[in-house]
Structure formats: C-alpha cells, structure tokens
Design a protein around this motif. Structure first.
Motif, short mmCIF file in Angstrom:
data_model
loop_
_atom_site.label_atom_id
_atom_site.label_comp_id
_atom_site.label_asym_id
_atom_site.label_seq_id
_atom_site.Cartn_x
_atom_site.Cartn_y
_atom_site.Cartn_z
N GLY A 38 0.86 -1.18 0.00
CA GLY A 38 0.00 0.00 0.00
C GLY A 38 0.89 1.22 0.00
O GLY A 38 1.77 1.37 -0.84
N ARG A 39 0.72 2.09 0.99
CA ARG A 39 1.61 3.25 1.09
C ARG A 39 2.71 3.05 2.12
O ARG A 39 3.49 3.94 2.38
CB ARG A 39 0.81 4.51 1.40
N HIS A 40 2.77 1.86 2.68
CA HIS A 40 3.80 1.54 3.68
C HIS A 40 5.03 0.95 3.01
O HIS A 40 4.92 0.26 2.00
CB HIS A 40 3.26 0.55 4.71
N VAL A 41 6.17 1.20 3.60
CA VAL A 41 7.45 0.65 3.11
C VAL A 41 7.93 -0.39 4.09
O VAL A 41 7.94 -0.16 5.30
CB VAL A 41 8.50 1.77 2.97
N ARG A 42 8.30 -1.55 3.59
CA ARG A 42 8.85 -2.62 4.41
C ARG A 42 10.15 -3.07 3.79
O ARG A 42 10.30 -3.12 2.57
CB ARG A 42 7.88 -3.80 4.52
N ILE A 43 11.09 -3.45 4.65
CA ILE A 43 12.40 -3.90 4.20
C ILE A 43 12.59 -5.34 4.66
O ILE A 43 12.50 -5.62 5.86
CB ILE A 43 13.51 -2.99 4.76
N PRO A 44 12.84 -6.25 3.71
CA PRO A 44 13.05 -7.65 4.10
C PRO A 44 14.30 -7.79 4.96
O PRO A 44 15.29 -7.08 4.76
CB PRO A 44 13.23 -8.38 2.77
N GLU A 45 14.25 -8.71 5.92
CA GLU A 45 15.41 -8.95 6.79
C GLU A 45 16.66 -9.28 5.98
O GLU A 45 17.75 -8.80 6.29
CB GLU A 45 15.13 -10.08 7.79
N TRP A 46 16.50 -10.10 4.94
CA TRP A 46 17.67 -10.49 4.14
C TRP A 46 18.30 -9.27 3.48
O TRP A 46 19.51 -9.21 3.32
CB TRP A 46 17.33 -11.56 3.11
N ALA A 47 17.48 -8.30 3.08
CA ALA A 47 18.01 -7.10 2.43
C ALA A 47 18.83 -6.27 3.42
O ALA A 47 19.88 -5.73 3.07
CB ALA A 47 16.89 -6.27 1.84
N LEU A 48 18.35 -6.17 4.67
CA LEU A 48 19.09 -5.44 5.69
C LEU A 48 20.41 -6.15 5.99
O LEU A 48 21.46 -5.51 6.06
CB LEU A 48 18.26 -5.30 6.96
N GLU A 49 20.37 -7.48 6.12
CA GLU A 49 21.59 -8.25 6.36
C GLU A 49 22.58 -8.10 5.20
O GLU A 49 23.78 -7.95 5.42
CB GLU A 49 21.25 -9.71 6.60
N ALA A 50 22.07 -8.11 3.97
CA ALA A 50 22.94 -7.95 2.80
C ALA A 50 23.55 -6.55 2.77
O ALA A 50 24.73 -6.39 2.43
CB ALA A 50 22.14 -8.21 1.52
N TYR A 51 22.76 -5.53 3.12
CA TYR A 51 23.27 -4.16 3.14
C TYR A 51 24.40 -4.03 4.16
O TYR A 51 25.46 -3.48 3.86
CB TYR A 51 22.14 -3.18 3.45
N VAL A 52 24.16 -4.54 5.37
CA VAL A 52 25.18 -4.46 6.42
C VAL A 52 26.43 -5.24 6.00
O VAL A 52 27.56 -4.76 6.15
CB VAL A 52 24.63 -4.97 7.76
N SER A 53 26.25 -6.42 5.44
CA SER A 53 27.38 -7.24 5.01
C SER A 53 28.18 -6.53 3.91
O SER A 53 29.42 -6.53 3.94
CB SER A 53 26.88 -8.58 4.51
N ALA A 54 27.49 -5.92 2.96
CA ALA A 54 28.17 -5.25 1.85
C ALA A 54 28.92 -4.00 2.30
O ALA A 54 29.88 -3.59 1.65
CB ALA A 54 27.15 -4.88 0.77
N HIS A 55 28.50 -3.41 3.40
CA HIS A 55 29.13 -2.17 3.87
C HIS A 55 30.00 -2.37 5.11
O HIS A 55 30.40 -1.41 5.75
CB HIS A 55 28.05 -1.11 4.13
N THR A 56 30.28 -3.62 5.43
CA THR A 56 31.16 -3.92 6.55
C THR A 56 32.61 -3.83 6.09
O THR A 56 32.99 -4.42 5.09
CB THR A 56 30.87 -5.32 7.11
N VAL A 57 33.39 -3.07 6.82
CA VAL A 57 34.80 -2.89 6.49
C VAL A 57 35.63 -3.73 7.45
O VAL A 57 35.51 -3.59 8.67
CB VAL A 57 35.20 -1.40 6.61
N GLN A 58 36.45 -4.59 6.88
CA GLN A 58 37.31 -5.45 7.69
C GLN A 58 38.54 -4.67 8.12
O GLN A 58 39.06 -3.85 7.36
CB GLN A 58 37.73 -6.69 6.89
N PRO A 59 39.04 -4.92 9.33
CA PRO A 59 40.25 -4.23 9.78
C PRO A 59 41.46 -4.71 8.99
O PRO A 59 41.49 -5.84 8.51
CB PRO A 59 40.36 -4.62 11.25
N ILE A 60 42.44 -3.82 8.88
CA ILE A 60 43.67 -4.21 8.21
C ILE A 60 44.68 -4.65 9.26
O ILE A 60 44.65 -4.19 10.40
CB ILE A 60 44.25 -3.06 7.37
N ALA A 61 45.57 -5.54 8.87
CA ALA A 61 46.60 -6.01 9.80
C ALA A 61 47.79 -5.06 9.70
O ALA A 61 48.37 -4.88 8.62
CB ALA A 61 47.02 -7.42 9.43
#
Length: 71
Positions: A38-61
């Motif tokens: 309808g006029r509501h916006v919903r975000i699937p859990e998998w999409a949020l997990e994918a967004y966080v995973s794609a924007h996670t920066v690993q530390p450098i040694a």
C-alpha cells in the motif's frame, strides 16, 4: 521459497542504531531493497543483512612497529 520477515522503517532504524531518517534515505535513494505494501514501506530482513554485510569494512593487519628504534 521461504518468506522472510518484513521490517518497518522503525525496526530497521533500531537494528542499525540510527534514527528513522537513515533507512528512509536508503529507500529514497534506492540503496536498499524494499517492498511497498500500500503506502507503507517494508524492508526484508535479508536485504538489511545484505546491506550491512556489503558495507562492513574489515580491519587491516598492521605491521609490527619498529619498537626500540631511535627517532
């Protein structure tokens, strides 16, 4: 096909630790997958997990510092 839970913008903001403006901006800029119900916006859990995973920066040694060297 598995059905994933759809999160409200408020729930996404709470999980990210931000205000609701940030997930709303992600939706507006089409930077995250979302579903219009309808006029509501919903975000699937998998999409949020994918967004966080794609924007996670690993530390450098870091190389061991040269302790004991004179300046």
């Amino acid at each position: 096909m598995t059905v994933d839970r759809l999160l409200t913008v408020q729930e996404v903001a709470e999980r990210l630790g931000t205000g609701v403006r940030f997930p709303r901006r992600l939706v507006e800029e089409r930077r995250i997958t979302f579903v219009k119900v309808g006029r509501h916006v919903r975000i699937p859990e998998w999409a949020l997990e994918a967004y966080v995973s794609a924007h996670t920066v690993q530390p450098i040694a870091l190389r061991p510092s040269g302790l004991g060297r004179a300046a």
